[in-house]
Design a protein around this motif. Sequence first.
Motif, PDB file in Angstrom:
ATOM      1  N   VAL A 237      51.155  -9.565 137.196  1.00 23.76           N
ATOM      2  CA  VAL A 237      51.963 -10.781 137.287  1.00 23.76           C
ATOM      3  C   VAL A 237      51.154 -11.996 136.840  1.00 23.76           C
ATOM      4  N   PHE A 238      49.862 -12.009 137.170  1.00 20.20           N
ATOM      5  CA  PHE A 238      49.002 -13.130 136.762  1.00 20.20           C
ATOM      6  C   PHE A 238      48.963 -13.262 135.252  1.00 20.20           C
ATOM      7  N   TYR A 239      48.715 -12.150 134.548  1.00 16.85           N
ATOM      8  CA  TYR A 239      48.650 -12.214 133.085  1.00 16.85           C
ATOM      9  C   TYR A 239      50.021 -12.496 132.477  1.00 16.85           C
ATOM     10  N   LEU A 240      51.078 -12.102 133.157  1.00 13.17           N
ATOM     11  CA  LEU A 240      52.425 -12.417 132.685  1.00 13.17           C
ATOM     12  C   LEU A 240      52.729 -13.897 132.861  1.00 13.17           C
ATOM     13  N   MET A 241      52.188 -14.500 133.923  1.00 11.27           N
ATOM     14  CA  MET A 241      52.463 -15.901 134.204  1.00 11.27           C
ATOM     15  C   MET A 241      51.747 -16.848 133.247  1.00 11.27           C
ATOM     16  N   ILE A 242      50.659 -16.416 132.627  1.00 10.98           N
ATOM     17  CA  ILE A 242      49.901 -17.297 131.737  1.00 10.98           C
ATOM     18  C   ILE A 242      50.773 -17.831 130.603  1.00 10.98           C
ATOM     19  N   PRO A 243      51.428 -16.961 129.800  1.00 16.91           N
ATOM     20  CA  PRO A 243      52.294 -17.513 128.734  1.00 16.91           C
ATOM     21  C   PRO A 243      53.511 -18.240 129.294  1.00 16.91           C
ATOM     22  N   VAL A 244      54.010 -17.792 130.451  1.00 22.41           N
ATOM     23  CA  VAL A 244      55.169 -18.460 131.046  1.00 22.41           C
ATOM     24  C   VAL A 244      54.817 -19.901 131.424  1.00 22.41           C
ATOM     25  N   ILE A 245      53.675 -20.074 132.076  1.00 18.80           N
ATOM     26  CA  ILE A 245      53.242 -21.413 132.481  1.00 18.80           C
ATOM     27  C   ILE A 245      52.958 -22.270 131.247  1.00 18.80           C
ATOM     28  N   GLY A 246      52.317 -21.669 130.235  1.00 19.71           N
ATOM     29  CA  GLY A 246      52.030 -22.413 129.013  1.00 19.71           C
ATOM     30  C   GLY A 246      53.301 -22.908 128.349  1.00 19.71           C
ATOM     31  N   ALA A 247      54.304 -22.032 128.241  1.00 16.21           N
ATOM     32  CA  ALA A 247      55.581 -22.419 127.632  1.00 16.21           C
ATOM     33  C   ALA A 247      56.296 -23.465 128.472  1.00 16.21           C
ATOM     34  N   LEU A 248      56.214 -23.325 129.792  1.00 13.35           N
ATOM     35  CA  LEU A 248      56.860 -24.278 130.692  1.00 13.35           C
ATOM     36  C   LEU A 248      56.277 -25.677 130.518  1.00 13.35           C
ATOM     37  N   ILE A 249      54.952 -25.779 130.574  1.00 12.02           N
ATOM     38  CA  ILE A 249      54.303 -27.084 130.445  1.00 12.02           C
ATOM     39  C   ILE A 249      54.534 -27.660 129.049  1.00 12.02           C
ATOM     40  N   GLN A 250      54.420 -26.817 128.024  1.00 14.99           N
ATOM     41  CA  GLN A 250      54.579 -27.294 126.655  1.00 14.99           C
ATOM     42  C   GLN A 250      55.989 -27.825 126.398  1.00 14.99           C
ATOM     43  N   SER A 251      56.996 -27.063 126.794  1.00 10.43           N
ATOM     44  CA  SER A 251      58.370 -27.476 126.521  1.00 10.43           C
ATOM     45  C   SER A 251      58.764 -28.707 127.321  1.00 10.43           C
ATOM     46  N   ARG A 252      58.458 -28.721 128.611  1.00  8.72           N
ATOM     47  CA  ARG A 252      58.890 -29.842 129.441  1.00  8.72           C
ATOM     48  C   ARG A 252      58.090 -31.111 129.149  1.00  8.72           C
ATOM     49  N   THR A 253      56.825 -30.952 128.778  1.00 11.67           N
ATOM     50  CA  THR A 253      56.052 -32.133 128.407  1.00 11.67           C
ATOM     51  C   THR A 253      56.573 -32.723 127.106  1.00 11.67           C
ATOM     52  N   ALA A 254      56.923 -31.856 126.144  1.00 15.52           N
ATOM     53  CA  ALA A 254      57.512 -32.349 124.895  1.00 15.52           C
ATOM     54  C   ALA A 254      58.815 -33.093 125.172  1.00 15.52           C
ATOM     55  N   ASN A 255      59.648 -32.559 126.062  1.00 22.66           N
ATOM     56  CA  ASN A 255      60.899 -33.230 126.412  1.00 22.66           C
ATOM     57  C   ASN A 255      60.631 -34.588 127.058  1.00 22.66           C
ATOM     58  N   LEU A 256      59.668 -34.639 127.964  1.00 19.14           N
ATOM     59  CA  LEU A 256      59.351 -35.899 128.630  1.00 19.14           C
ATOM     60  C   LEU A 256      58.783 -36.915 127.649  1.00 19.14           C
ATOM     61  N   LEU A 257      58.003 -36.441 126.678  1.00 13.73           N
ATOM     62  CA  LEU A 257      57.440 -37.327 125.664  1.00 13.73           C
ATOM     63  C   LEU A 257      58.541 -37.973 124.835  1.00 13.73           C
ATOM     64  N   TYR A 258      59.402 -37.146 124.251  1.00 18.03           N
ATOM     65  CA  TYR A 258      60.431 -37.671 123.358  1.00 18.03           C
ATOM     66  C   TYR A 258      61.520 -38.424 124.122  1.00 18.03           C
ATOM     67  N   ASN A 259      61.961 -37.890 125.251  1.00 19.37           N
ATOM     68  CA  ASN A 259      63.071 -38.514 125.971  1.00 19.37           C
ATOM     69  C   ASN A 259      62.701 -39.864 126.567  1.00 19.37           C
ATOM     70  N   GLY A 260      61.414 -40.105 126.760  1.00 17.82           N
ATOM     71  CA  GLY A 260      60.986 -41.390 127.305  1.00 17.82           C
ATOM     72  C   GLY A 260      60.548 -42.386 126.249  1.00 17.82           C
ATOM     73  N   ALA A 261      60.468 -41.938 124.989  1.00 15.64           N
ATOM     74  CA  ALA A 261      59.993 -42.813 123.913  1.00 15.64           C
ATOM     75  C   ALA A 261      61.150 -43.588 123.295  1.00 15.64           C
ATOM     76  N   VAL A 262      60.900 -44.851 122.969  1.00 16.35           N
ATOM     77  CA  VAL A 262      61.889 -45.717 122.322  1.00 16.35           C
ATOM     78  C   VAL A 262      61.195 -46.442 121.183  1.00 16.35           C
ATOM     79  N   LEU A 263      61.813 -46.444 120.008  1.00 17.49           N
ATOM     80  CA  LEU A 263      61.259 -47.103 118.828  1.00 17.49           C
ATOM     81  C   LEU A 263      62.286 -48.114 118.322  1.00 17.49           C
ATOM     82  N   GLY A 264      62.170 -49.360 118.797  1.00 15.36           N
ATOM     83  CA  GLY A 264      63.157 -50.364 118.429  1.00 15.36           C
ATOM     84  C   GLY A 264      64.537 -49.933 118.927  1.00 15.36           C
TER      85      GLY A 264
END
Length: 348
Positions: A237-264
């Motif tokens: 389960v530990f080795y299975l969780m590594i890619p799951v956690i990586g994908a979780l942080i990557q996807s949600r951080t990307a969403n938070l980055l773009y959804n909070g950004a405003v350009l004019g």
Amino acid sequence: MSLSRQYPMQFTGTGREYFVIWIVNIALTLVTFGIYSAWAKVRTLRWFYGHTRLDDQAFSYLATPLQILRGRLIALAAIVAYYAASYFAPKLALVLMIVFLVFLPWIIVNSLRFRARQSAYRGLRFDFTGSVGEAARIFIGLQLLIPFTLGLILPYAAYRQVKFIAGNTVYGQTAARYEGSHKPFWGVYLLSLGLILLPLAIVAFGSYQVYVMRAAGIPPEAAAAAAGGYLVAGMAVFYLMIPVIGALIQSRTANLLYNGAVLGPVGFASRQRARDLIWIYLSNLVLIALTLGLFIPWAKVRLARYRAGSLTVKGPHDLGGFVAGQHQGGTATGSEMADLLDLNFGLT
């Protein structure tokens, strides 16, 4: 007539097209003992940028191979010097490591500036205006607090990194701002922490079961076998969780980055999902293994198409008019020191 409109980002490249570029790049890099790798990177990035389209207009990558080559030669010289010092003069290697850490904020800022200034849309460059001092506080100062806060500073550190990158990006004369809150980052990291603790919970439950078995008079051999089974399950389960956690942080951080950004007048809506990324990564990995690596171009195209398809730009009805208005006095091109660097600290 609507005053606002949604513009879906598109990626139009195909795996077959990129395969030709990819295989030629590999061949020429091998023939030139790695020297052509700088030209290969520029050719690849120009292809990916050129097939990323917004409002039926492509992005552009403007760096030259010689800029990339100079950066790589400097990076290679630094790595060789460090490893040589590690072998012949360990104390000098320690000094070089400290020097690297001191210069790390400068490297981060100039890398982000280089990447921004070599990117353009409709003939107008991006820019990055973050300061070295702020980078030092975020990428070094907050990191130093991790052991003293038992890791509880991580969500706030991630928030500050996202705000630093998004809030210091400039397009033409318009500076972006970041309006997101730090609160959603706590949800991302608390969920990740729960996934990390899951294998430990399995092992702990196994230990409790072994204790119960021993108290009930079960032979030690059977109890030991059960303990081993729970341990193996926990590790799996530990080795299975590594890619799951990586994908979780990557996807949600990307969403938070773009959804909070405003350009004019322009905003963004990102809809990446962890389960989508996990499926793409795992299926790509299987197909790459089955094809002995030949599927790599299609794997990269799949990921690029997904990321582009998950992003929508929200702006004025005439996006071209907004862009044209930025040409009244664009920002300066990349500095010489930034051009020497070939590092990527961006979030996608």
